[in-house]
Design a protein around this motif. Structure first.
Motif, PDB file in Angstrom:
ATOM      1  N   HIS A 125       0.789  -1.216   0.000  1.00  0.00           N
ATOM      2  CA  HIS A 125       0.000   0.000   0.000  1.00  0.00           C
ATOM      3  C   HIS A 125       0.833   1.283   0.000  1.00  0.00           C
ATOM      4  CE1 HIS A 125      -3.455  -2.513   0.512  1.00  0.00           C
ATOM      5  NE2 HIS A 125      -3.060  -2.948   1.686  1.00  0.00           N
ATOM      6  N   ARG A 126       2.128   1.162  -0.151  1.00  0.00           N
ATOM      7  CA  ARG A 126       2.978   2.345  -0.118  1.00  0.00           C
ATOM      8  C   ARG A 126       3.678   2.529  -1.454  1.00  0.00           C
ATOM      9  NH1 ARG A 126       5.968   2.090   5.843  1.00  0.00           N
ATOM     10  NH2 ARG A 126       4.045   2.176   7.101  1.00  0.00           N
ATOM     11  N   LEU A 127       3.758   3.784  -1.876  1.00  0.00           N
ATOM     12  CA  LEU A 127       4.500   4.107  -3.076  1.00  0.00           C
ATOM     13  C   LEU A 127       5.989   4.130  -2.772  1.00  0.00           C
ATOM     14  CD1 LEU A 127       2.274   6.999  -4.476  1.00  0.00           C
ATOM     15  CD2 LEU A 127       2.357   4.639  -5.282  1.00  0.00           C
ATOM     16  N   GLY A 128       6.797   3.840  -3.773  1.00  0.00           N
ATOM     17  CA  GLY A 128       8.232   3.811  -3.600  1.00  0.00           C
ATOM     18  C   GLY A 128       8.864   5.181  -3.818  1.00  0.00           C
ATOM     19  N   PRO A 129      10.174   5.234  -3.977  1.00  0.00           N
ATOM     20  CA  PRO A 129      10.885   6.501  -4.193  1.00  0.00           C
ATOM     21  C   PRO A 129      10.332   7.260  -5.393  1.00  0.00           C
ATOM     22  CG  PRO A 129      12.427   4.721  -3.748  1.00  0.00           C
ATOM     23  CD  PRO A 129      11.083   4.081  -3.920  1.00  0.00           C
ATOM     24  N   GLY A 130      10.109   8.560  -5.201  1.00  0.00           N
ATOM     25  CA  GLY A 130       9.590   9.376  -6.299  1.00  0.00           C
ATOM     26  C   GLY A 130       8.143   9.111  -6.630  1.00  0.00           C
ATOM     27  N   GLY A 131       7.452   8.329  -5.772  1.00  0.00           N
ATOM     28  CA  GLY A 131       6.054   8.014  -6.038  1.00  0.00           C
ATOM     29  C   GLY A 131       5.847   6.836  -6.960  1.00  0.00           C
ATOM     30  N   LYS A 132       6.907   6.082  -7.227  1.00  0.00           N
ATOM     31  CA  LYS A 132       6.782   4.919  -8.114  1.00  0.00           C
ATOM     32  C   LYS A 132       5.958   3.833  -7.434  1.00  0.00           C
ATOM     33  CE  LYS A 132       9.462   1.615 -10.843  1.00  0.00           C
ATOM     34  NZ  LYS A 132      10.820   1.155 -11.232  1.00  0.00           N
ATOM     35  N   PRO A 133       4.978   3.245  -8.138  1.00  0.00           N
ATOM     36  CA  PRO A 133       4.175   2.183  -7.527  1.00  0.00           C
ATOM     37  C   PRO A 133       5.027   0.949  -7.262  1.00  0.00           C
ATOM     38  CG  PRO A 133       3.654   2.419  -9.860  1.00  0.00           C
ATOM     39  CD  PRO A 133       4.533   3.572  -9.503  1.00  0.00           C
ATOM     40  N   PRO A 134       4.693   0.192  -6.214  1.00  0.00           N
ATOM     41  CA  PRO A 134       5.509  -0.971  -5.838  1.00  0.00           C
ATOM     42  C   PRO A 134       5.391  -2.141  -6.809  1.00  0.00           C
ATOM     43  CG  PRO A 134       3.552  -0.829  -4.476  1.00  0.00           C
ATOM     44  CD  PRO A 134       3.577   0.419  -5.299  1.00  0.00           C
ATOM     45  N   TRP A 135       4.356  -2.126  -7.602  1.00  0.00           N
ATOM     46  CA  TRP A 135       4.146  -3.175  -8.600  1.00  0.00           C
ATOM     47  C   TRP A 135       3.636  -2.508  -9.861  1.00  0.00           C
ATOM     48  CZ3 TRP A 135       0.082  -5.183 -11.485  1.00  0.00           C
ATOM     49  CH2 TRP A 135       0.276  -6.436 -12.059  1.00  0.00           C
ATOM     50  N   VAL A 136       4.176  -2.855 -11.026  1.00  0.00           N
ATOM     51  CA  VAL A 136       3.827  -2.183 -12.272  1.00  0.00           C
ATOM     52  C   VAL A 136       2.976  -3.120 -13.129  1.00  0.00           C
ATOM     53  CG1 VAL A 136       4.716  -1.135 -14.381  1.00  0.00           C
ATOM     54  CG2 VAL A 136       5.895  -0.753 -12.218  1.00  0.00           C
ATOM     55  N   ALA A 137       1.712  -2.730 -13.321  1.00  0.00           N
ATOM     56  CA  ALA A 137       0.802  -3.498 -14.169  1.00  0.00           C
ATOM     57  C   ALA A 137       1.219  -3.362 -15.635  1.00  0.00           C
ATOM     58  CB  ALA A 137      -0.628  -3.004 -13.984  1.00  0.00           C
ATOM     59  N   PRO A 138       0.867  -4.330 -16.484  1.00  0.00           N
ATOM     60  CA  PRO A 138       1.267  -4.272 -17.900  1.00  0.00           C
ATOM     61  C   PRO A 138       0.846  -2.983 -18.607  1.00  0.00           C
ATOM     62  CG  PRO A 138       0.473  -6.460 -17.367  1.00  0.00           C
ATOM     63  CD  PRO A 138       0.205  -5.607 -16.166  1.00  0.00           C
ATOM     64  N   ASP A 139      -0.375  -2.516 -18.379  1.00  0.00           N
ATOM     65  CA  ASP A 139      -0.824  -1.287 -19.048  1.00  0.00           C
ATOM     66  C   ASP A 139      -0.105  -0.062 -18.505  1.00  0.00           C
ATOM     67  OD1 ASP A 139      -2.788  -2.067 -21.044  1.00  0.00           O
ATOM     68  OD2 ASP A 139      -4.006  -2.757 -19.366  1.00  0.00           O
ATOM     69  N   TYR A 140       0.260  -0.082 -17.241  1.00  0.00           N
ATOM     70  CA  TYR A 140       1.026   1.028 -16.673  1.00  0.00           C
ATOM     71  C   TYR A 140       2.425   1.059 -17.294  1.00  0.00           C
ATOM     72  CZ  TYR A 140       2.672   4.309 -13.088  1.00  0.00           C
ATOM     73  OH  TYR A 140       3.167   5.409 -12.423  1.00  0.00           O
ATOM     74  N   LYS A 141       3.006  -0.096 -17.484  1.00  0.00           N
ATOM     75  CA  LYS A 141       4.315  -0.167 -18.134  1.00  0.00           C
ATOM     76  C   LYS A 141       4.231   0.364 -19.552  1.00  0.00           C
ATOM     77  CE  LYS A 141       8.080  -3.379 -19.190  1.00  0.00           C
ATOM     78  NZ  LYS A 141       8.552  -4.797 -19.085  1.00  0.00           N
ATOM     79  N   ARG A 142       3.168   0.028 -20.247  1.00  0.00           N
ATOM     80  CA  ARG A 142       2.971   0.547 -21.602  1.00  0.00           C
ATOM     81  C   ARG A 142       2.799   2.061 -21.572  1.00  0.00           C
ATOM     82  NH1 ARG A 142      -1.529   0.768 -25.612  1.00  0.00           N
ATOM     83  NH2 ARG A 142      -2.987   0.139 -23.985  1.00  0.00           N
ATOM     84  N   ALA A 143       2.066   2.564 -20.578  1.00  0.00           N
ATOM     85  CA  ALA A 143       1.865   4.005 -20.453  1.00  0.00           C
ATOM     86  C   ALA A 143       3.191   4.731 -20.210  1.00  0.00           C
ATOM     87  CB  ALA A 143       0.888   4.305 -19.327  1.00  0.00           C
ATOM     88  N   LEU A 144       4.060   4.136 -19.412  1.00  0.00           N
ATOM     89  CA  LEU A 144       5.369   4.748 -19.163  1.00  0.00           C
ATOM     90  C   LEU A 144       6.155   4.902 -20.463  1.00  0.00           C
ATOM     91  CD1 LEU A 144       6.459   2.900 -15.885  1.00  0.00           C
ATOM     92  CD2 LEU A 144       6.017   5.346 -16.111  1.00  0.00           C
ATOM     93  N   GLY A 145       6.010   3.926 -21.355  1.00  0.00           N
ATOM     94  CA  GLY A 145       6.711   3.988 -22.629  1.00  0.00           C
ATOM     95  C   GLY A 145       6.145   5.024 -23.585  1.00  0.00           C
ATOM     96  N   LEU A 146       4.913   5.475 -23.321  1.00  0.00           N
ATOM     97  CA  LEU A 146       4.250   6.428 -24.223  1.00  0.00           C
ATOM     98  C   LEU A 146       4.155   7.838 -23.644  1.00  0.00           C
ATOM     99  CD1 LEU A 146       1.243   4.193 -25.371  1.00  0.00           C
ATOM    100  CD2 LEU A 146       3.216   4.839 -26.766  1.00  0.00           C
ATOM    101  N   ARG A 147       4.614   8.040 -22.419  1.00  0.00           N
ATOM    102  CA  ARG A 147       4.323   9.309 -21.756  1.00  0.00           C
ATOM    103  C   ARG A 147       4.974  10.510 -22.433  1.00  0.00           C
ATOM    104  NH1 ARG A 147       7.250   8.871 -15.837  1.00  0.00           N
ATOM    105  NH2 ARG A 147       9.284   8.083 -16.515  1.00  0.00           N
ATOM    106  N   ARG A 148       5.970  10.290 -23.261  1.00  0.00           N
ATOM    107  CA  ARG A 148       6.569  11.408 -23.999  1.00  0.00           C
ATOM    108  C   ARG A 148       5.575  12.057 -24.946  1.00  0.00           C
ATOM    109  NH1 ARG A 148       7.846   6.685 -26.333  1.00  0.00           N
ATOM    110  NH2 ARG A 148       7.711   6.482 -28.612  1.00  0.00           N
ATOM    111  N   HIS A 149       4.482  11.357 -25.280  1.00  0.00           N
ATOM    112  CA  HIS A 149       3.453  11.904 -26.172  1.00  0.00           C
ATOM    113  C   HIS A 149       2.478  12.811 -25.445  1.00  0.00           C
ATOM    114  CE1 HIS A 149       4.037   8.140 -28.927  1.00  0.00           C
ATOM    115  NE2 HIS A 149       4.977   9.045 -29.102  1.00  0.00           N
ATOM    116  N   PHE A 150       2.435  12.721 -24.113  1.00  0.00           N
ATOM    117  CA  PHE A 150       1.480  13.531 -23.359  1.00  0.00           C
ATOM    118  C   PHE A 150       1.905  14.995 -23.464  1.00  0.00           C
ATOM    119  CE2 PHE A 150      -0.847  15.293 -19.843  1.00  0.00           C
ATOM    120  CZ  PHE A 150      -1.984  14.494 -19.746  1.00  0.00           C
ATOM    121  N   PRO A 151       0.958  15.914 -23.766  1.00  0.00           N
ATOM    122  CA  PRO A 151       1.315  17.328 -23.949  1.00  0.00           C
ATOM    123  C   PRO A 151       2.109  17.869 -22.764  1.00  0.00           C
ATOM    124  CG  PRO A 151      -0.966  16.956 -24.546  1.00  0.00           C
ATOM    125  CD  PRO A 151      -0.486  15.689 -23.921  1.00  0.00           C
ATOM    126  N   LYS A 152       3.213  18.547 -23.053  1.00  0.00           N
ATOM    127  CA  LYS A 152       4.113  18.997 -22.005  1.00  0.00           C
ATOM    128  C   LYS A 152       3.695  20.360 -21.458  1.00  0.00           C
ATOM    129  CE  LYS A 152       9.028  19.246 -20.857  1.00  0.00           C
ATOM    130  NZ  LYS A 152      10.413  19.106 -21.379  1.00  0.00           N
TER     131      LYS A 152
END
Length: 268
Positions: A169-196
């Protein structure tokens, strides 16, 4: 008024923009969650009309093939226009599909009403539509640009018992979740597309107070993982936790305190 637009593929060349004769005020779209119906977001919209002088103008209904049907009337002078989005297939868990449906709605609104910007309020799975729309299409400046995003009970890093175990139930360093779901991992790979530095986010989640740190369906760490995912890309970010019986997953969207926070964020 009834307008039917069949949404086609994106098919936009760089620099090409869809235009309508009259550009309206920036609309706020309301997206329901998994298995929710057309009335799911009514409490939020009705309070916005009553307390903040907003105007419900359209319902955009999307079928399984991406055809968008508008019902309602949107005069060009409407103040703080609200658009309800209804997915006829409210049971799909395919994030690409529901993000494409949101794209279809936005393209239809752009073509018919000339919108160039939009705000959005999403509950539960509706957040996957918003997130993956922006991750997949956010780099296309010719599409309507997101300004303000309210996430309610978002399952950004999975649902306990479905995508992840009911623990940690606790986030890791920098707010990283302790377990990364497949769709979250995919989102991390695409986040450069999110408007800055364009989008302001209000992230709302509930804690029932039973020691499990969840709203009865979504773990708080899953909802809170949005900051780690998008934080560096955002114009601003704030999170609000609500507790007690009305912090239950489904009840968050009708909780008066939540509704007040949403409206204050959209129209301070």
């Amino acid at each position: 008024m009834l307008v039917v637009i069949t949404a086609l593929g994106l098919g936009l060349a760089p620099g090409h923009t869809l235009h309508a004769a009259t550009v309206r005020h920036v609309p706020t779209l309301y997206l329901h969650g998994h298995r929710a119906g057309p009335n799911a977001m009514n409490a939020l919209m009705q309070t916005a009309e009553r307390e903040d002088h907003a105007t419900s103008v359209l319902t955009a209904t999307v079928n399984n093939t991406g055809q968008v049907t508008f019902t309602g009337n949107w005069p060009a002078t409407s103040h703080r226009p609200l658009v309800k989005v209804v997915f006829l297939n409210n049971r799909t868990l395919r994030y690409n599909r529901i993000s494409d449906w949101l794209r279809d709605v936005l393209m239809a609104l752009q073509k018919q009403y000339g919108i160039t910007r939009y705000n959005v309020v999403a509950h539960s799975l509706g957040n996957a539509a918003v997130l993956f729309y922006e991750l997949r299409y956010g780099q296309y400046q010719q599409l309507p640009q997101l300004q303000k995003y309210v996430a309610i009970a978002g399952n950004f890093d999975g649902i306990p018992g479905v995508h992840r175990p009911r623990r940690k139930h606790r986030l890791g360093p920098g707010g990283k979740p302790p377990w990364v779901a497949p769709d979250y991992k995919r989102a991390l790979g695409l986040r450069r597309h999110f408007p800055k530095h364009q989008v302001s986010v209000l992230n709302i989640y509930g804690d029932l107070g039973d020691g499990r740190h969840w709203d009865g369906k979504i773990n708080n760490v899953s909802s809170r993982s949005l900051r780690y995912l998008l934080g560096p890309r955002l114009k601003s970010y704030q999170a609000l936790e609500f507790s007690g019986p009305l912090a239950q997953h489904r009840l968050l969207r009708t909780n008066p305190a939540v509704i007040s926070a949403v409206d204050h964020f959209l129209w301070p």
